[in-house]
Write a protein that holds these residues in place. Sequence first.
Motif, PDB file in Angstrom:
ATOM      1  N   LEU A  89     -33.113 -26.269 -29.552  1.00  0.00           N
ATOM      2  CA  LEU A  89     -33.745 -27.335 -30.316  1.00  0.00           C
ATOM      3  C   LEU A  89     -33.359 -28.714 -29.792  1.00  0.00           C
ATOM      4  O   LEU A  89     -32.259 -28.930 -29.296  1.00  0.00           O
ATOM      5  CB  LEU A  89     -33.342 -27.232 -31.794  1.00  0.00           C
ATOM      6  CG  LEU A  89     -33.760 -25.955 -32.526  1.00  0.00           C
ATOM      7  CD1 LEU A  89     -33.173 -25.955 -33.922  1.00  0.00           C
ATOM      8  CD2 LEU A  89     -35.278 -25.840 -32.566  1.00  0.00           C
ATOM      9  N   GLY A  90     -34.299 -29.639 -29.938  1.00  0.00           N
ATOM     10  CA  GLY A  90     -34.051 -31.033 -29.608  1.00  0.00           C
ATOM     11  C   GLY A  90     -34.679 -31.929 -30.648  1.00  0.00           C
ATOM     12  O   GLY A  90     -35.250 -31.465 -31.643  1.00  0.00           O
ATOM     13  N   ASP A  91     -34.579 -33.239 -30.422  1.00  0.00           N
ATOM     14  CA  ASP A  91     -35.152 -34.201 -31.348  1.00  0.00           C
ATOM     15  C   ASP A  91     -36.633 -33.933 -31.553  1.00  0.00           C
ATOM     16  O   ASP A  91     -37.335 -33.488 -30.630  1.00  0.00           O
ATOM     17  CB  ASP A  91     -34.957 -35.623 -30.828  1.00  0.00           C
ATOM     18  CG  ASP A  91     -33.497 -36.039 -30.848  1.00  0.00           C
ATOM     19  OD1 ASP A  91     -32.709 -35.426 -31.609  1.00  0.00           O
ATOM     20  OD2 ASP A  91     -33.151 -36.975 -30.108  1.00  0.00           O
ATOM     21  N   ARG A  92     -37.104 -34.237 -32.720  1.00  0.00           N
ATOM     22  CA  ARG A  92     -38.492 -33.958 -33.058  1.00  0.00           C
ATOM     23  C   ARG A  92     -39.439 -34.748 -32.150  1.00  0.00           C
ATOM     24  O   ARG A  92     -39.254 -35.939 -31.913  1.00  0.00           O
ATOM     25  CB  ARG A  92     -38.762 -34.325 -34.513  1.00  0.00           C
ATOM     26  CG  ARG A  92     -40.057 -33.685 -35.037  1.00  0.00           C
ATOM     27  CD  ARG A  92     -41.029 -34.689 -35.545  1.00  0.00           C
ATOM     28  NE  ARG A  92     -42.248 -34.009 -36.014  1.00  0.00           N
ATOM     29  CZ  ARG A  92     -42.939 -34.418 -37.045  1.00  0.00           C
ATOM     30  NH1 ARG A  92     -42.539 -35.457 -37.733  1.00  0.00           N
ATOM     31  NH2 ARG A  92     -44.063 -33.798 -37.372  1.00  0.00           N
ATOM     32  N   VAL A  93     -40.436 -34.057 -31.644  1.00  0.00           N
ATOM     33  CA  VAL A  93     -41.493 -34.652 -30.824  1.00  0.00           C
ATOM     34  C   VAL A  93     -42.819 -34.331 -31.491  1.00  0.00           C
ATOM     35  O   VAL A  93     -43.041 -33.198 -31.924  1.00  0.00           O
ATOM     36  CB  VAL A  93     -41.467 -34.085 -29.393  1.00  0.00           C
ATOM     37  CG1 VAL A  93     -42.687 -34.559 -28.610  1.00  0.00           C
ATOM     38  CG2 VAL A  93     -40.185 -34.478 -28.681  1.00  0.00           C
ATOM     39  N   GLN A  94     -43.684 -35.338 -31.586  1.00  0.00           N
ATOM     40  CA  GLN A  94     -45.007 -35.102 -32.147  1.00  0.00           C
ATOM     41  C   GLN A  94     -45.947 -34.720 -31.007  1.00  0.00           C
ATOM     42  O   GLN A  94     -46.338 -35.569 -30.208  1.00  0.00           O
ATOM     43  CB  GLN A  94     -45.519 -36.350 -32.851  1.00  0.00           C
ATOM     44  CG  GLN A  94     -46.820 -36.149 -33.615  1.00  0.00           C
ATOM     45  CD  GLN A  94     -46.659 -35.209 -34.800  1.00  0.00           C
ATOM     46  OE1 GLN A  94     -45.763 -35.360 -35.608  1.00  0.00           O
ATOM     47  NE2 GLN A  94     -47.536 -34.220 -34.885  1.00  0.00           N
ATOM     48  N   PRO A  95     -46.335 -33.443 -30.881  1.00  0.00           N
ATOM     49  CA  PRO A  95     -47.158 -33.039 -29.733  1.00  0.00           C
ATOM     50  C   PRO A  95     -48.579 -33.563 -29.840  1.00  0.00           C
ATOM     51  O   PRO A  95     -49.081 -33.834 -30.938  1.00  0.00           O
ATOM     52  CB  PRO A  95     -47.126 -31.509 -29.808  1.00  0.00           C
ATOM     53  CG  PRO A  95     -46.887 -31.206 -31.245  1.00  0.00           C
ATOM     54  CD  PRO A  95     -46.020 -32.304 -31.763  1.00  0.00           C
ATOM     55  N   THR A  96     -49.215 -33.684 -28.687  1.00  0.00           N
ATOM     56  CA  THR A  96     -50.604 -34.139 -28.620  1.00  0.00           C
ATOM     57  C   THR A  96     -51.524 -33.079 -28.017  1.00  0.00           C
ATOM     58  O   THR A  96     -52.729 -33.104 -28.253  1.00  0.00           O
ATOM     59  CB  THR A  96     -50.720 -35.406 -27.766  1.00  0.00           C
ATOM     60  OG1 THR A  96     -50.238 -35.121 -26.437  1.00  0.00           O
ATOM     61  CG2 THR A  96     -49.903 -36.555 -28.356  1.00  0.00           C
ATOM     62  N   HIS A  97     -50.961 -32.171 -27.220  1.00  0.00           N
ATOM     63  CA  HIS A  97     -51.745 -31.183 -26.489  1.00  0.00           C
ATOM     64  C   HIS A  97     -51.089 -29.807 -26.607  1.00  0.00           C
ATOM     65  O   HIS A  97     -49.909 -29.697 -26.933  1.00  0.00           O
ATOM     66  CB  HIS A  97     -51.848 -31.551 -25.001  1.00  0.00           C
ATOM     67  CG  HIS A  97     -52.693 -32.751 -24.719  1.00  0.00           C
ATOM     68  ND1 HIS A  97     -52.356 -34.020 -25.141  1.00  0.00           N
ATOM     69  CD2 HIS A  97     -53.870 -32.876 -24.036  1.00  0.00           C
ATOM     70  CE1 HIS A  97     -53.288 -34.879 -24.740  1.00  0.00           C
ATOM     71  NE2 HIS A  97     -54.206 -34.204 -24.073  1.00  0.00           N
ATOM     72  N   ARG A  98     -51.869 -28.773 -26.308  1.00  0.00           N
ATOM     73  CA  ARG A  98     -51.319 -27.417 -26.208  1.00  0.00           C
ATOM     74  C   ARG A  98     -51.773 -26.790 -24.897  1.00  0.00           C
ATOM     75  O   ARG A  98     -52.842 -27.122 -24.362  1.00  0.00           O
ATOM     76  CB  ARG A  98     -51.730 -26.537 -27.383  1.00  0.00           C
ATOM     77  CG  ARG A  98     -53.189 -26.179 -27.447  1.00  0.00           C
ATOM     78  CD  ARG A  98     -53.442 -24.973 -28.361  1.00  0.00           C
ATOM     79  NE  ARG A  98     -52.929 -25.117 -29.702  1.00  0.00           N
ATOM     80  CZ  ARG A  98     -53.612 -25.652 -30.724  1.00  0.00           C
ATOM     81  NH1 ARG A  98     -54.837 -26.091 -30.531  1.00  0.00           N
ATOM     82  NH2 ARG A  98     -53.079 -25.731 -31.919  1.00  0.00           N
ATOM     83  N   VAL A  99     -50.952 -25.881 -24.390  1.00  0.00           N
ATOM     84  CA  VAL A  99     -51.347 -25.115 -23.213  1.00  0.00           C
ATOM     85  C   VAL A  99     -52.480 -24.188 -23.619  1.00  0.00           C
ATOM     86  O   VAL A  99     -52.365 -23.415 -24.570  1.00  0.00           O
ATOM     87  CB  VAL A  99     -50.157 -24.321 -22.645  1.00  0.00           C
ATOM     88  CG1 VAL A  99     -50.604 -23.420 -21.499  1.00  0.00           C
ATOM     89  CG2 VAL A  99     -49.065 -25.278 -22.167  1.00  0.00           C
ATOM     90  N   SER A 100     -53.596 -24.255 -22.884  1.00  0.00           N
ATOM     91  CA  SER A 100     -54.802 -23.506 -23.266  1.00  0.00           C
ATOM     92  C   SER A 100     -55.202 -22.473 -22.220  1.00  0.00           C
ATOM     93  O   SER A 100     -56.306 -21.935 -22.271  1.00  0.00           O
ATOM     94  CB  SER A 100     -55.958 -24.479 -23.517  1.00  0.00           C
ATOM     95  OG  SER A 100     -56.181 -25.303 -22.388  1.00  0.00           O
ATOM     96  N   VAL A 101     -54.316 -22.212 -21.284  1.00  0.00           N
ATOM     97  CA  VAL A 101     -54.476 -21.117 -20.328  1.00  0.00           C
ATOM     98  C   VAL A 101     -53.311 -20.158 -20.543  1.00  0.00           C
ATOM     99  O   VAL A 101     -52.347 -20.478 -21.236  1.00  0.00           O
ATOM    100  CB  VAL A 101     -54.503 -21.625 -18.872  1.00  0.00           C
ATOM    101  CG1 VAL A 101     -55.744 -22.466 -18.622  1.00  0.00           C
ATOM    102  CG2 VAL A 101     -53.236 -22.436 -18.546  1.00  0.00           C
TER     103      VAL A 101
END
Length: 277
Positions: A89-101
């Motif tokens: 675990l690390g500091d919270r990150v707000q993701p914007t994308h996901r791996v789609s392959v």
Amino acid sequence: PVTDRRLTTANERVASTALRGLVENVTFTEGKLMTVTTPLVDLLASPGGARDRQLLYGETVTVFERRAGIAFVQAEKDGYVGYLDEAALGDRVQPTHRVSVLASHLYPAPDLKSREVMGLSFGARLRIVSASGNYFETDAGYFVPKPHVRPLNAPLADFVTVAQMHFGVPYLWGGNSNTGIDCSGLLQAGLVACGWDCPGDSDLQMAALGVDVSGQDVMRGDLFFFPGHIAIAVDPETFIHANAHHMAVAYEPLTDAIERIEAQGEGPVLAQKRLAN
């Protein structure tokens, strides 16, 4: 429900403040949002215990306790509760994308000849901060090929296609990645990528998803639930499912699969369900 360990944010020492009045003799906490920073981490039923599910790079959890190197957490994706290695675990990150392959890599530079930093599975989440040629740069300073990711606000269209993308992935009890996946993990991967909420286990999925169409003509996307198992219809004659018989994500004739599963003593079809359009 408070009676279901998988969804109950309490152990013998701590509990979510949401459970105040429902559990006693614990310390209540709001918890802390954190992000998975390793490619994959097991979510365990107890410290050092059996694997229930897995979490992928970039997924968010609420941490209620950190003790002896183990974190007691709840996954944001589906509410699943368990224990994991706090080093993941690390500091919270707000993701914007996901791996789609099915699989990708993070690189230290926007150069395909640079040595990759880590591999990523379908569904891993990233925060993209800039672009460089054919690559996106993440908040961690790594680079991912542009064709391998998709914005979180642009879900995929067909969860069955996502399941089919996983054809041949090895079966793994509690697995949620391209290196190993189980039946409920396969369904969840597809539905989450297409913008649906989806629990982590097949019994929870049967209770939460779709409308019962048992006995009706089979359509692509129909979900067939068995005791402890879920299969997805790709057409009126064919299932795709992660199963221990093939030890992989495999296609199987629908009628044959139903007969085989029942003959193995694993029970009949409990429900045929269909998601609303």
